[in-house]
Design an enzyme around this catalytic site. Structure first.
Site, PDB file in Angstrom:
ATOM      1  CD  GLU A  88      46.551  49.845  42.992  1.00  0.00           C
ATOM      2  OE1 GLU A  88      46.803  49.210  43.748  1.00  0.00           O
ATOM      3  OE2 GLU A  88      45.448  50.549  42.952  1.00  0.00           O
ATOM      4  CG  ASN A 111      43.166  51.047  49.294  1.00  0.00           C
ATOM      5  OD1 ASN A 111      42.171  51.732  50.244  1.00  0.00           O
ATOM      6  ND2 ASN A 111      42.956  51.069  48.256  1.00  0.00           N
ATOM      7  CD1 TRP A 112      43.955  47.942  55.561  1.00  0.00           C
ATOM      8  CD2 TRP A 112      42.567  48.386  57.265  1.00  0.00           C
ATOM      9  NE1 TRP A 112      44.345  47.326  56.566  1.00  0.00           N
ATOM     10  CE2 TRP A 112      43.767  47.557  57.763  1.00  0.00           C
ATOM     11  CE3 TRP A 112      41.677  48.857  58.267  1.00  0.00           C
ATOM     12  CZ2 TRP A 112      43.741  47.294  58.906  1.00  0.00           C
ATOM     13  CZ3 TRP A 112      41.963  48.378  59.676  1.00  0.00           C
ATOM     14  CH2 TRP A 112      43.243  47.622  60.024  1.00  0.00           C
ATOM     15  CE  LYS A 113      40.871  47.488  47.541  1.00  0.00           C
ATOM     16  NZ  LYS A 113      40.806  46.963  46.124  1.00  0.00           N
ATOM     17  N   GLY A 167      41.889  42.952  43.219  1.00  0.00           N
ATOM     18  CA  GLY A 167      41.070  42.117  43.837  1.00  0.00           C
ATOM     19  C   GLY A 167      40.392  40.615  42.961  1.00  0.00           C
ATOM     20  N   GLY A 169      45.721  45.697  48.556  1.00  0.00           N
ATOM     21  CA  GLY A 169      44.176  45.813  49.072  1.00  0.00           C
ATOM     22  C   GLY A 169      43.848  44.754  49.888  1.00  0.00           C
ATOM     23  N   GLY A 170      43.350  43.664  49.291  1.00  0.00           N
ATOM     24  CA  GLY A 170      43.027  42.568  50.381  1.00  0.00           C
ATOM     25  C   GLY A 170      43.854  42.014  51.234  1.00  0.00           C
ATOM     26  CB  SER A 175      45.986  40.125  42.697  1.00  0.00           C
ATOM     27  OG  SER A 175      44.811  40.285  42.446  1.00  0.00           O
ATOM     28  CG  HIS A 177      42.100  52.840  43.963  1.00  0.00           C
ATOM     29  ND1 HIS A 177      41.266  51.966  43.587  1.00  0.00           N
ATOM     30  CD2 HIS A 177      42.814  52.138  44.808  1.00  0.00           C
ATOM     31  CE1 HIS A 177      41.353  50.731  44.027  1.00  0.00           C
ATOM     32  NE2 HIS A 177      42.580  50.870  44.441  1.00  0.00           N
ATOM     33  CD  GLU A 207      38.586  49.394  44.408  1.00  0.00           C
ATOM     34  OE1 GLU A 207      38.616  50.007  45.607  1.00  0.00           O
ATOM     35  OE2 GLU A 207      39.045  48.159  44.169  1.00  0.00           O
TER      36      GLU A 207
HETATM   37  C1  PEP Z   1      44.010  47.983  45.511  1.00  0.00           C
HETATM   38  O1  PEP Z   1      42.977  48.022  46.083  1.00  0.00           O
HETATM   39  O2  PEP Z   1      44.635  48.981  45.322  1.00  0.00           O
HETATM   40  C2  PEP Z   1      44.534  46.661  45.288  1.00  0.00           C
HETATM   41  C3  PEP Z   1      45.479  46.354  44.639  1.00  0.00           C
HETATM   42  O3  PEP Z   1      43.624  45.654  45.680  1.00  0.00           O
HETATM   43  P1  PEP Z   1      44.004  44.086  45.756  1.00  0.00           P
HETATM   44  O4  PEP Z   1      45.416  44.031  46.296  1.00  0.00           O
HETATM   45  O5  PEP Z   1      43.114  43.404  46.584  1.00  0.00           O
HETATM   46  O6  PEP Z   1      43.994  43.554  44.431  1.00  0.00           O
END
Ligand code: PEP
Length: 255
Positions: free
Chosen positions: A170, A12-14, A176, A236-237, A215, A100, A102
């Protein structure tokens, strides 16, 4: 006992990525290509809506699929700035993330809205990746499973099936932050969710892919993927760097 399902490793590049990052996406596609003949997983990157079309063309011919990060619940209409499921399909997306945390936090999205988005995605032939997860406070209060049950019941539409739906657990506090639940807690939640899916959808519920997100990094992917009820990850990251994402992919064992 859950059936073995083909794992999915999804990025997920957000709100990250312009045309400058397409070479990085190409490196992910090329790395995934190396395992094309015997790949033990499906790979997907969900890019910003503005990049979907170019991302699809960038990875054409590779086993990497491209997805969106949100869609509106309506087919079309007066919703300035929103993206419909049909638009994502038109741009070449195969999947879309809905609900999500966010978006639930930043845009006040409710379970019923998330269900509408999943339905809209299904109607256009997209796989909906439906996200659920508790906050830190809810985990400390001992209600994490209740919260996730409510989100699952409220966000997953009746037509959810292994062919059109993926569920991502999640925990909000793990996204993050570099924090993750203990392996025991991930396993307990996934086993619990699998049971909820089986109760609601019967045999099909044992084949809906259940991802862990929060994470996930190269350093912890192997131990998370060793949990049999974890069918992959939403990342994500670590999906922004081809080296990290491909290292996570490489940690997925053959099942
Ligand atoms: C996400 O955005 O769905 C996520 C899991 O982010 P991260 O891996 O950065 O925690």
């Amino acid at each position: 006992m859950a059936e073995t399902v083909r794992p999915l490793i999804a990025g997920n590049w957000k709100m990250n990525g312009t045309s400058a990052e397409l070479p990085e996406l190409k490196r992910i596609a090329d790395g995934a290509e190396g395992t094309r003949s015997n790949s033990p997983y499906d790979a997907l990157i969900c890019v910003p809506a503005t990049l979907v079309d170019r991302a699809v063309r960038t990875v054409a011919g590779s086993p990497l699929a491209i997805g969106g990060q949100d869609c509106h619940g309506a087919e079309n209409g007066a919703h300035t700035g929103d993206i419909s499921a049909a638009m994502l399909v038109d741009a070449g997306a195969a999947s879309v993330i809905v609900g999500h945390s966010e978006r639930r936090a930043d845009h006040g999205e409710t379970d019923i809205e998330v269900m509408g988005k999943a339905l809209a995605a299904h109607a256009q032939g997209l796989t909906a990746i439906v996200c659920v997860g508790e906050t830190r406070q809810e985990r400390e209060d001992g209600v994490a499973m209740d919260v996730v049950d409510t989100q699952l019941a409220g966000s997953l539409p009746k037509d959810a099936a292994p062919e059109n739906t993926v569920v991502a657990y999640e925990p909000v506090w793990a996204i993050g932050t570099g924090l993750t639940p203990s392996l025991h807690d991930i396993e307990a939640m996934h086993d619990h969710m699998r049971e909820q899916l089986r109760e609601r959808f019967g045999a099909a519920g044992t084949r809906i892919r259940l991802l862990y997100g929060g994470s996930v990094k190269p350093a912890n992917a192997e131990e998370i993927f060793a949990i049999s009820s974890v069918d992959g990850a939403l990342i994500g990251g670590a999906s922004l760097k081809s080296g990290d994402f491909l290292a996570i992919c490489a940690a997925m064992p053959a099942r």
